[in-house]
Design an enzyme around this catalytic site. Structure first.
Site, mmCIF file in Angstrom:
data_model
loop_
_atom_site.group_PDB
_atom_site.id
_atom_site.type_symbol
_atom_site.label_atom_id
_atom_site.label_comp_id
_atom_site.label_asym_id
_atom_site.label_seq_id
_atom_site.Cartn_x
_atom_site.Cartn_y
_atom_site.Cartn_z
ATOM 1 N N GLY A 110 0.813 -1.222 0.000
ATOM 2 C CA GLY A 110 0.000 0.000 0.000
ATOM 3 C C GLY A 110 0.843 1.267 0.000
ATOM 4 N N GLU A 113 1.711 1.843 -3.517
ATOM 5 C CA GLU A 113 0.451 2.255 -4.160
ATOM 6 C C GLU A 113 0.112 3.710 -3.821
ATOM 7 O OE1 GLU A 113 -1.449 -1.322 -2.495
ATOM 8 O OE2 GLU A 113 -2.264 -1.665 -4.500
ATOM 9 N N GLU A 133 2.620 -8.353 -1.869
ATOM 10 C CA GLU A 133 1.347 -8.919 -1.397
ATOM 11 C C GLU A 133 1.195 -10.420 -1.652
ATOM 12 O OE1 GLU A 133 1.609 -5.946 -2.893
ATOM 13 O OE2 GLU A 133 0.193 -4.524 -2.024
#
Ligand code: CO8
Length: 259
Positions: A110, A113, A133
């Site tokens: 994240g 991201e 992930e």
């Protein structure tokens, strides 16, 4: 507004938002996502702020979504968590003011991201990037499967996502994930210099340029050019366009006023 996981500092027209959950390497939990959403609204409405820099406290930018929060989720809750993160990151992407990710350390899952939702990415030579992930039994869920291919191309994005490899700043720069690398103690100064350079231009024009790029990016050239024409036209109703062009022709310095 009070923030537990974020710190806001302002220097002239630059806002510096630091992720402030150092003990968990700034891992993103639901409460922090809510705070990022609130902070985005605050910065959008703050007329003093032209450019926003995001950075992390300690050795991480963001080491990913919070694994201890995600561990207990079922499928529906997982979907809701992913949707929440994606919506918040889209708010960042569409914040009309330019955003700079000053990536000081780990930008994983994240965190990578989040950085990809910013307009410009600068990094410390010590930063690390990756989408690990699949090593946790999930996939990038805050729009990483969508933004990474657009930034680095399909094959490299698939390689990074399928392997979960962690890469250096040098490699991140070579694939186009970031644009500049600085020594750790010079990162913030360089981020501020860039922010100030953007801040000196006509802000209505900068914001219209961002809208035009974002709205046109996934469209065909005819539709995208039509979007551009609309924003181009809107600039001509501003004082900044009048003053900017007059100053050029009169060989004078311009002072932009529009917020
Ligand atoms: N979540 C929760 N806690 C974390 C996270 C995280 N992502 N990363 C680090 N921490 C915590 C550690 O558990 C540790 O806590 P404690 O001190 O209580 O044991 C503390 O931060 C310090 O971490 P380490 O001791 O591990 O520090 P190291 O310097 O040894 O290692 C690393 C640093 C390599 C960054 C390591 O912490 C690591 O691998 N972290 C996890 C990285 C990762 O896998 N990130 C991806 C997470 S998944 C994700 O982001 C999915 C996004 C989309 C979600 C969609 C939802 C459906």
């Amino acid at each position: 507004m009070n923030f537990k996981f974020l710190e806001l500092k302002k220097e002239e027209s630059i806002a510096i938002v630091s992720f402030n959950r150092e003990k968990a390497l700034n891992a993103l939990n639901s409460a922090m996502l809510d705070e990022i959403s609130d902070m985005t609204k605050l910065l959008k409405n703050d007329e003093e702020v032209n450019v926003v820099i995001f950075t992390g406290k300690g050795k991480a930018f963001i080491a990913g979504a919070d694994i201890s929060e995600m561990e207990k989720l079922n499928s529906f809750e997982g979907m809701a968590f992913g949707k929440k993160g994606s919506e918040v990151f889209t708010m960042i992407e569409n914040l009309e003011k330019p955003t700079i990710a000053a990536i000081n350390g780990y930008a994983l899952g994240g965190g990578c991201e989040f950085a990809m939702a910013c307009d410009i990415r600068l990094a410390s030579s010590k930063a690390k990037f990756g989408q690990p992930e699949v090593g946790l039994g999930i996939i990038p869920g805050f729009s990483g499967t969508q933004r990474l291919p657009k930034l680095v191309g399909l094959a490299k994005a698939k390689e990074l996502i399928f392997t979960g490899d962690i890469i250096s700043s040098e490699e991140a720069k070579s694939i186009g994930l970031i644009t500049y690398i600085y020594e750790a103690d010079e990162l913030m100064e360089n981020a501020k210099t860039l922010a100030k350079k953007i801040s000196k231009n006509a802000q209505l024009a900068v914001r219209n340029a961002k809208r035009s790029i974002n709205e046109g990016f996934n469209k065909d050239m005819v539709s995208a050019s039509s979007i551009e024409a609309t924003y181009f036209g809107m600039c001509f109703s501003s004082e900044d366009q009048k003053n900017g062009m007059k100053a050029f022709l009169n060989k004078e310095k311009v002072k932009f006023i529009t917020k």
